[in-house]
Every structure is written in C-alpha cells, then in structure tokens.
Design a protein around this motif. Structure first.
Motif, PDB file in Angstrom:
ATOM      1  N   GLU A 236       0.866  -1.174   0.000  1.00 57.42           N
ATOM      2  CA  GLU A 236       0.000   0.000   0.000  1.00 57.42           C
ATOM      3  C   GLU A 236       0.903   1.224   0.000  1.00 57.42           C
ATOM      4  O   GLU A 236       1.920   1.242   0.697  1.00 57.42           O
ATOM      5  CB  GLU A 236      -0.828   0.056   1.284  1.00 57.42           C
ATOM      6  CG  GLU A 236      -1.842  -1.041   1.443  1.00 57.42           C
ATOM      7  CD  GLU A 236      -3.013  -0.944   0.485  1.00 57.42           C
ATOM      8  OE1 GLU A 236      -3.215   0.105  -0.155  1.00 57.42           O
ATOM      9  OE2 GLU A 236      -3.719  -1.960   0.370  1.00 57.42           O
ATOM     10  N   ASN A 238       1.089   5.834  -0.757  1.00 58.85           N
ATOM     11  CA  ASN A 238       0.384   7.098  -0.915  1.00 58.85           C
ATOM     12  C   ASN A 238       1.208   8.010  -1.804  1.00 58.85           C
ATOM     13  O   ASN A 238       2.421   7.864  -1.885  1.00 58.85           O
ATOM     14  CB  ASN A 238       0.244   7.792   0.449  1.00 58.85           C
ATOM     15  CG  ASN A 238      -0.354   6.856   1.481  1.00 58.85           C
ATOM     16  OD1 ASN A 238      -1.541   6.580   1.469  1.00 58.85           O
ATOM     17  ND2 ASN A 238       0.499   6.347   2.381  1.00 58.85           N
ATOM     18  N   LYS A 263     -10.966   6.749   8.596  1.00 57.44           N
ATOM     19  CA  LYS A 263     -12.198   6.329   7.906  1.00 57.44           C
ATOM     20  C   LYS A 263     -12.465   4.835   8.041  1.00 57.44           C
ATOM     21  O   LYS A 263     -13.597   4.390   8.113  1.00 57.44           O
ATOM     22  CB  LYS A 263     -12.094   6.654   6.411  1.00 57.44           C
ATOM     23  CG  LYS A 263     -12.117   8.138   6.111  1.00 57.44           C
ATOM     24  CD  LYS A 263     -12.476   8.424   4.653  1.00 57.44           C
ATOM     25  CE  LYS A 263     -11.416   7.928   3.687  1.00 57.44           C
ATOM     26  NZ  LYS A 263     -11.658   8.382   2.299  1.00 57.44           N
ATOM     27  N   ASN A 264     -11.376   4.038   8.020  1.00 59.59           N
ATOM     28  CA  ASN A 264     -11.525   2.579   8.076  1.00 59.59           C
ATOM     29  C   ASN A 264     -10.300   1.974   8.729  1.00 59.59           C
ATOM     30  O   ASN A 264      -9.212   2.557   8.663  1.00 59.59           O
ATOM     31  CB  ASN A 264     -11.612   2.000   6.670  1.00 59.59           C
ATOM     32  CG  ASN A 264     -13.025   2.001   6.142  1.00 59.59           C
ATOM     33  OD1 ASN A 264     -13.919   1.440   6.776  1.00 59.59           O
ATOM     34  ND2 ASN A 264     -13.203   2.621   4.999  1.00 59.59           N
ATOM     35  N   GLU A 275      -7.105   3.438   6.971  1.00 62.54           N
ATOM     36  CA  GLU A 275      -7.400   4.345   5.862  1.00 62.54           C
ATOM     37  C   GLU A 275      -7.970   5.619   6.468  1.00 62.54           C
ATOM     38  O   GLU A 275      -8.916   5.566   7.260  1.00 62.54           O
ATOM     39  CB  GLU A 275      -8.436   3.706   4.916  1.00 62.54           C
ATOM     40  CG  GLU A 275      -8.765   4.603   3.741  1.00 62.54           C
ATOM     41  CD  GLU A 275      -9.843   4.009   2.822  1.00 62.54           C
ATOM     42  OE1 GLU A 275     -10.392   2.926   3.150  1.00 62.54           O
ATOM     43  OE2 GLU A 275     -10.125   4.639   1.796  1.00 62.54           O
ATOM     44  N   ALA A 276      -7.375   6.756   6.125  1.00 71.62           N
ATOM     45  CA  ALA A 276      -7.823   8.014   6.717  1.00 71.62           C
ATOM     46  C   ALA A 276      -8.026   9.056   5.636  1.00 71.62           C
ATOM     47  O   ALA A 276      -7.561   8.901   4.508  1.00 71.62           O
ATOM     48  CB  ALA A 276      -6.780   8.495   7.720  1.00 71.62           C
ATOM     49  N   ASP A 277      -8.733  10.107   5.982  1.00 69.29           N
ATOM     50  CA  ASP A 277      -8.969  11.191   5.038  1.00 69.29           C
ATOM     51  C   ASP A 277      -7.936  12.296   5.265  1.00 69.29           C
ATOM     52  O   ASP A 277      -7.735  12.753   6.379  1.00 69.29           O
ATOM     53  CB  ASP A 277     -10.379  11.761   5.242  1.00 69.29           C
ATOM     54  CG  ASP A 277     -10.655  12.893   4.293  1.00 69.29           C
ATOM     55  OD1 ASP A 277     -11.100  12.605   3.170  1.00 69.29           O
ATOM     56  OD2 ASP A 277     -10.383  14.062   4.650  1.00 69.29           O
ATOM     57  N   GLU A 281      -8.625  13.252   0.373  1.00 65.80           N
ATOM     58  CA  GLU A 281      -8.080  12.062  -0.292  1.00 65.80           C
ATOM     59  C   GLU A 281      -7.783  10.970   0.737  1.00 65.80           C
ATOM     60  O   GLU A 281      -7.521  11.281   1.896  1.00 65.80           O
ATOM     61  CB  GLU A 281      -6.753  12.404  -0.986  1.00 65.80           C
ATOM     62  CG  GLU A 281      -6.836  13.575  -1.924  1.00 65.80           C
ATOM     63  CD  GLU A 281      -6.695  13.160  -3.371  1.00 65.80           C
ATOM     64  OE1 GLU A 281      -6.500  11.956  -3.624  1.00 65.80           O
ATOM     65  OE2 GLU A 281      -6.786  14.046  -4.239  1.00 65.80           O
ATOM     66  N   SER A 282      -7.796   9.712   0.276  1.00 66.53           N
ATOM     67  CA  SER A 282      -7.465   8.622   1.194  1.00 66.53           C
ATOM     68  C   SER A 282      -5.962   8.550   1.406  1.00 66.53           C
ATOM     69  O   SER A 282      -5.177   8.718   0.472  1.00 66.53           O
ATOM     70  CB  SER A 282      -7.939   7.285   0.620  1.00 66.53           C
ATOM     71  OG  SER A 282      -9.286   7.082   0.977  1.00 66.53           O
ATOM     72  N   PHE A 284      -3.089   5.977   3.546  1.00 60.61           N
ATOM     73  CA  PHE A 284      -2.982   4.681   4.236  1.00 60.61           C
ATOM     74  C   PHE A 284      -1.740   4.622   5.108  1.00 60.61           C
ATOM     75  O   PHE A 284      -0.662   5.064   4.692  1.00 60.61           O
ATOM     76  CB  PHE A 284      -2.911   3.540   3.211  1.00 60.61           C
ATOM     77  CG  PHE A 284      -4.202   3.326   2.469  1.00 60.61           C
ATOM     78  CD1 PHE A 284      -5.163   2.450   2.955  1.00 60.61           C
ATOM     79  CD2 PHE A 284      -4.454   4.017   1.280  1.00 60.61           C
ATOM     80  CE1 PHE A 284      -6.350   2.247   2.271  1.00 60.61           C
ATOM     81  CE2 PHE A 284      -5.652   3.823   0.598  1.00 60.61           C
ATOM     82  CZ  PHE A 284      -6.598   2.946   1.093  1.00 60.61           C
TER      83      PHE A 284
END
Ligand code: ADP
Ligand code: MG
Length: 303
Positions: A236, A238, A263-264, A275-277, A281-282, A284
C-alpha cells in the motif's frame, strides 16, 4: 546464459511485446511482473519458442531459440516450461506423471529420482494417486515436479503457485526455489505475487504497455519505486507532494502538518492498516493499535 535482444511480437496486428531486451546468467532467478494482460505469459511463450518473433533474437548460450516457422517441434531439451494451464495425464498416478520423461533403463535410479521430486513438491503421500482426483494446487505441483525431473538448464514458470493454497504455498515456494538454486538452474518466473519475488529473485523485470519499464534488483526496486505501478506491486502506498510514500513509512505522532481523520481500519495480523482522510483524499498507514473511526491523528513521514 539467456540473451534476449530487441524482440517484438504481436498476435495478429496487436503488438504485445515491444523491443524487449534482457539477459539471465546460469542459475539466476528472474521475476517478470506486471498487471494482468501486460504480456508476461506471452513473453514466456516466446522465450520457449512457441511463436515466431516479428523482430529480435533469443539465445541460450550459442543456441538460438526459434519459433515454429523454423523449428518443427516446439521446445528444447535444455528448457522446460510450466504453463498457467498445465497438461498432465489424468488417468495415471502422480509418480508416473512425474517420471514420464525419465528413462526406464535404470529403474532403481528412476525410482530414487521420482522420490526426490515428490519430496521437493511435498507430494510423497500422493505418489500412487491418480492425477484426475487431485485438487488444482496438487496438479500444479505435479506439473512443477515433472518439469524439473530431467534437470533442465533453464525453466520458465508461469504463475507457478497460483492454484496452491496459502497453507502450502510458503513452504513449497521455498523448497522449489531452493532446489533450482542448488542445481544452478536458471529460472524465469512470471508472477503478480510479491511473495514469489522478494527473497528469491536476483532481478525483476517490470512489464507495462508492452515494454520493460524497469529491470533491477528487488532491493533497488522496492527502495526506489520509480512509478506508482511499481510501488503498488510491493505495498500500500500514498502520493504525498508527488512523492511515493509507502504506508509503512508513515507514523502517528503528537503533532504535524499531516492531520488526518480515520475512515476505516483493517486488521492485518501483526498490525492494522488504517485508511484516513487527508484533505479529501485517502491516505494509508499502519498502526500497532486499532484506531476508532472519526479519530483525528497526525502523521510523520519516516524514511
Ligand atoms: P499476462 O500473462 O501478463 O496476463 P498475456 O501475455 O496473457 O498477459 O496477454 C497479453 C495480451 O495479449 C493481452 O491483451 C491478451 O488479451 C493478449 N493475448 C494473449 N494471448 C493471446 C492469443 N492467443 N491471441 C490473441 N491475443 C492474445
Ligand atoms: Mg499470464
């Protein structure tokens, strides 16, 4: 040594390989990676001499690999190829399938060799079983054993563990790749699984849009992924200020300019992938502890 020079190939009019060049020394392990449809299987088939090239040459030492136009029987003694779809003899036993290409002239030697191969692919208990009754993963292991039975100088493997379940995959991969290294057999492995690559490959070729876009060691490619495509193969990641930042390169700290809202959260075993804002935008990152949704945290890039 395998030497591939400026080869191009198309199915009908559609070019699938454009100007591909690379080499592989005796005993080297080369991984070919790329998205589905990028031409990995086609490249292996071309290396095996299954198709005629539009351009370029392929040599194994001083022997040229030629397509069907120039070589009546596809394939060479020194090279074995295990396709994504393997073809075995369904109505005979595992040991007979594995021994298919071995001489019957020395039955004791043959038996020992088959036993060794059964051990490499961890199928000793299934020696007498008819192939027809095996699972997809077990059949794949029979195909692998049969390909190495006569000790080729080079082996081409197309997604060699794709049908094998996770319980068996790790140990089989170790066992097969270790065997190939010990016997100094060159291997070219097409895969989309980073676990087939890291820890085993000497070099990685990245295929994208019919071309080789990178050819480097796993360390170089992982530590300095030039494109998002390459980074995505490993982990993963960014894009932060146009820079590739892996999820594991972000750390939660007291305060920083990277303020995010969770967010998740995905449990990954030894940590959580969060996963965050971040400004819409996302983003990780990993966290040892779970973080509840809507919590706000700050992140730091560690290199
Ligand atoms: P990969 O193994 O990386 O998924 P392939 O080599 O199988 O990629 O396929 C590369 C491209 O060639 C794809 O666009 C695929 O649809 C096309 N292709 C593959 N095999 C054939 C074929 N026998 N005839 C025509 N096109 C093909
Ligand atoms: Mg393929």
């Amino acid at each position: 040594m395998l030497q591939v020079k400026n080869i191009s190939f198309s199915y009908n009019q559609t070019p699938v390989l454009k100007d591909i060049s690379f080499s592989a020394k005796q005993g080297e392990h080369i991984s070919i990676i790329g998205e589905s449809g990028s031409g990995k299987s086609t490249l292996l088939k071309v290396l095996y001499g299954e198709y005629d090239l539009n351009k370029g040459t392929i040599f194994w030492d001083d022997k040229e690999i030629l397509g069907p136009k120039f070589n009546l029987v596809i394939g060479y003694d020194f090279m074995k190829y295990v396709a994504q779809e393997f073809d075995l003899m369904p109505f005979v036993s595992v040991e007979e399938n594995i021994g298919k290409f071995l001489s019957n002239f020395f039955p004791e030697e043959k038996q020992l060799r088959v036993a060794e191969l059964l051990d490499v692919v961890e199928l000793t208990d299934f020696a007498k079983t008819k192939v027809k009754t095996l699972s997809g993963g077990q059949k794949q292991r029979v195909a692998l054993a049969r390909a190495i039975a006569k000790q080729p100088e080079i082996i081409l493997l197309d997604e060699p563990f794709s049908h094998i379940d996770n319980f068996k995959k790790q140990s089989l991969r170790r066992s097969l790749f270790k065997y190939l290294k010990e016997k100094n057999i060159t291997c070219i492995v097409a895969t989309h699984d980073k676990n087939d690559v890291l820890g085993y490959a000497d070099n990685i070729l990245v295929l994208n849009h019919s071309k080789i876009v990178a050819n480097s060691s796993p360390e170089q490619l992982f530590n300095n992924p030039k494109t998002p495509l390459i980074a995505s193969f490993f982990e993963e990641f960014n894009m932060i200020n146009h820079q590739i930042v892996y999820a594991h390169q972000l750390k939660v700290i007291e305060d920083s300019s990277i303020k995010v809202r969770v967010k998740n959260s995905y449990f990954k075993g030894h940590n959580y992938l969060i996963e965050a804002d971040f400004n819409g935008e996302s983003i990780f990152f990993y966290s040892k502890e779970n973080i509840s949704i809507d919590n706000k945290v700050c992140l730091q890039i560690i290199t």
